[in-house]
Design a protein around this motif. Structure first.
Motif, PDB file in Angstrom:
ATOM      1  N   ASP A 214       3.414   2.268  -0.825  1.00 36.20           N
ATOM      2  CA  ASP A 214       2.874   1.096  -1.500  1.00 36.20           C
ATOM      3  C   ASP A 214       3.482  -0.156  -0.889  1.00 36.20           C
ATOM      4  O   ASP A 214       4.047  -0.096   0.217  1.00 36.20           O
ATOM      5  CB  ASP A 214       3.120   1.169  -3.011  1.00 36.20           C
ATOM      6  CG  ASP A 214       4.603   1.299  -3.359  1.00 36.20           C
ATOM      7  OD1 ASP A 214       5.462   1.046  -2.487  1.00 36.20           O
ATOM      8  OD2 ASP A 214       4.908   1.651  -4.514  1.00 36.20           O
TER       9      ASP A 214
ATOM     10  N   ARG B 146      -3.424   0.044  -4.321  1.00 37.20           N
ATOM     11  CA  ARG B 146      -2.068  -0.168  -4.841  1.00 37.20           C
ATOM     12  C   ARG B 146      -1.078   0.834  -4.271  1.00 37.20           C
ATOM     13  O   ARG B 146       0.091   0.502  -4.053  1.00 37.20           O
ATOM     14  CB  ARG B 146      -2.073  -0.073  -6.370  1.00 37.20           C
ATOM     15  CG  ARG B 146      -2.938  -1.123  -7.044  1.00 37.20           C
ATOM     16  CD  ARG B 146      -2.723  -1.179  -8.540  1.00 37.20           C
ATOM     17  NE  ARG B 146      -3.004   0.081  -9.221  1.00 37.20           N
ATOM     18  CZ  ARG B 146      -3.095   0.224 -10.529  1.00 37.20           C
ATOM     19  NH1 ARG B 146      -2.916  -0.841 -11.313  1.00 37.20           N
ATOM     20  NH2 ARG B 146      -3.342   1.406 -11.095  1.00 37.20           N
ATOM     21  N   ALA B 147      -1.512   2.071  -4.048  1.00 35.99           N
ATOM     22  CA  ALA B 147      -0.579   3.085  -3.543  1.00 35.99           C
ATOM     23  C   ALA B 147      -1.356   4.294  -3.047  1.00 35.99           C
ATOM     24  O   ALA B 147      -2.501   4.540  -3.441  1.00 35.99           O
ATOM     25  CB  ALA B 147       0.404   3.510  -4.632  1.00 35.99           C
ATOM     26  N   ARG B 148      -0.693   5.034  -2.162  1.00 33.52           N
ATOM     27  CA  ARG B 148      -1.175   6.351  -1.729  1.00 33.52           C
ATOM     28  C   ARG B 148      -0.073   7.365  -2.019  1.00 33.52           C
ATOM     29  O   ARG B 148       1.100   7.109  -1.759  1.00 33.52           O
ATOM     30  CB  ARG B 148      -1.504   6.372  -0.234  1.00 33.52           C
ATOM     31  CG  ARG B 148      -2.648   5.464   0.188  1.00 33.52           C
ATOM     32  CD  ARG B 148      -2.948   5.640   1.668  1.00 33.52           C
ATOM     33  NE  ARG B 148      -3.891   4.668   2.168  1.00 33.52           N
ATOM     34  CZ  ARG B 148      -5.212   4.783   2.082  1.00 33.52           C
ATOM     35  NH1 ARG B 148      -5.728   5.860   1.512  1.00 33.52           N
ATOM     36  NH2 ARG B 148      -6.007   3.851   2.572  1.00 33.52           N
TER      37      ARG B 148
ATOM     38  N   ARG C 139       6.103   6.663 -10.785  1.00 33.88           N
ATOM     39  CA  ARG C 139       4.813   6.207 -10.272  1.00 33.88           C
ATOM     40  C   ARG C 139       3.980   7.377  -9.786  1.00 33.88           C
ATOM     41  O   ARG C 139       2.776   7.451 -10.036  1.00 33.88           O
ATOM     42  CB  ARG C 139       5.011   5.198  -9.132  1.00 33.88           C
ATOM     43  CG  ARG C 139       5.539   3.854  -9.610  1.00 33.88           C
ATOM     44  CD  ARG C 139       5.045   2.737  -8.723  1.00 33.88           C
ATOM     45  NE  ARG C 139       3.597   2.642  -8.765  1.00 33.88           N
ATOM     46  CZ  ARG C 139       2.832   2.149  -7.786  1.00 33.88           C
ATOM     47  NH1 ARG C 139       3.411   1.719  -6.670  1.00 33.88           N
ATOM     48  NH2 ARG C 139       1.547   2.080  -7.902  1.00 33.88           N
TER      49      ARG C 139
ATOM     50  N   ASP D 133      -4.436   5.263  -5.333  1.00 37.59           N
ATOM     51  CA  ASP D 133      -4.346   4.474  -6.563  1.00 37.59           C
ATOM     52  C   ASP D 133      -4.989   3.118  -6.316  1.00 37.59           C
ATOM     53  O   ASP D 133      -4.482   2.312  -5.532  1.00 37.59           O
ATOM     54  CB  ASP D 133      -2.866   4.317  -6.962  1.00 37.59           C
ATOM     55  CG  ASP D 133      -2.695   3.481  -8.218  1.00 37.59           C
ATOM     56  OD1 ASP D 133      -3.572   3.567  -9.094  1.00 37.59           O
ATOM     57  OD2 ASP D 133      -1.682   2.767  -8.324  1.00 37.59           O
TER      58      ASP D 133
END
Length: 238
Positions: free
Chosen positions: A122, A90-92, A20, A79
């Motif tokens: 996330d 969605r994510a860092r 990811r 993200d």
């Protein structure tokens, strides 16, 4: 016929944290560089990926004898879902390390960064990723195409999303407002099911992972074909 189940199917696979991180770096259009007391927003509109702008090294490789003081640096990536879902974050991803010289966005060369740590945050929590794990994990073959594929599905084939929902087990509870594609990777599609005051994410795995972007279309069509068979089977035995 047994539909896909995110909890029961042995075929359920998903990217590792390292995969990811690699995919986020590969597809990122911008990043924040925090170094020497300053913040810089870096936009790469020429298609250069973050891995092309920053080259990661182990400490032994990037600290030659006689080298001067090095500059701490933190790279931050966000993200964001390309579709209009609730809570699009969605994510860092955060990378920290040391540079031999202050970071310059104008430099034509990639910055050599002594790797410190990588963290991804996330919905699954906060995980650390080692440099060895990053180097062993390649970017998802769908990373740079995911946004266009998801938006095309929503904008041009919106009627197919409810069909995909038929694969969800356990079945969505009553009161669901809508379902929206949240993510797509080499392992499958993630839908976000939205309710009046909450949401949940469900994963629909492909039969086998995508190894080339040309395989994405057939994998999605296979999911849709399975959904149609499941729907037909359900009507026969209703």
């Amino acid at each position: 016929m047994r539909p896909y189940s995110a909890s029961a199917s042995a075929r359920v696979t998903r990217p590792t944290p390292a995969e990811r991180v690699q995919s986020i770096l590969y597809a990122a259009q911008s990043m924040t560089v925090v170094s020497d007391g300053s913040h810089a927003e870096v936009h790469r509109l020429d298609g250069t990926s973050a891995r092309g702008r920053v080259h990661l090294h182990t400490p032994a490789e990037s600290a030659p004898a006689g080298a001067g003081p090095r500059v701490p640096v933190r790279l931050e990536f966000t993200d964001i879902a390309p579709t209009a879902v609730r809570d699009r974050l969605r994510a860092r991803v955060t990378l920290t390390g040391l540079l031999a010289d202050p970071y310059s966005n104008e430099s034509p060369r990639s910055a050599c960064m002594e790797f410190g740590q990588a963290v991804i945050e996330d919905g699954a929590g906060r995980r650390f990723v080692t440099l060895d794990e990053l180097q062993a994990a390649g970017p998802d073959p769908m990373a740079t195409s995911e946004a266009s594929m998801l938006t095309h599905l929503v904008d041009s084939h919106e009627e197919l999303v409810p069909l995909l929902v038929r694969l969800v087990r356990p079945r969505p509870v009553r009161g669901m407002i809508r379902a929206v594609p949240l993510a797509m990777d080499r392992y499958g599609v993630t839908l976000r099911l939205e309710y009046p005051t909450a949401h949940r994410d469900v994963r629909l795995p492909f039969a086998t992972p995508v190894s080339d972007i040309d395989q994405a279309g057939p994998r999605i069509r296979a999911l849709l074909a399975t959904a149609r068979r499941v729907s037909h089977h359900s009507r026969l035995f209703a």
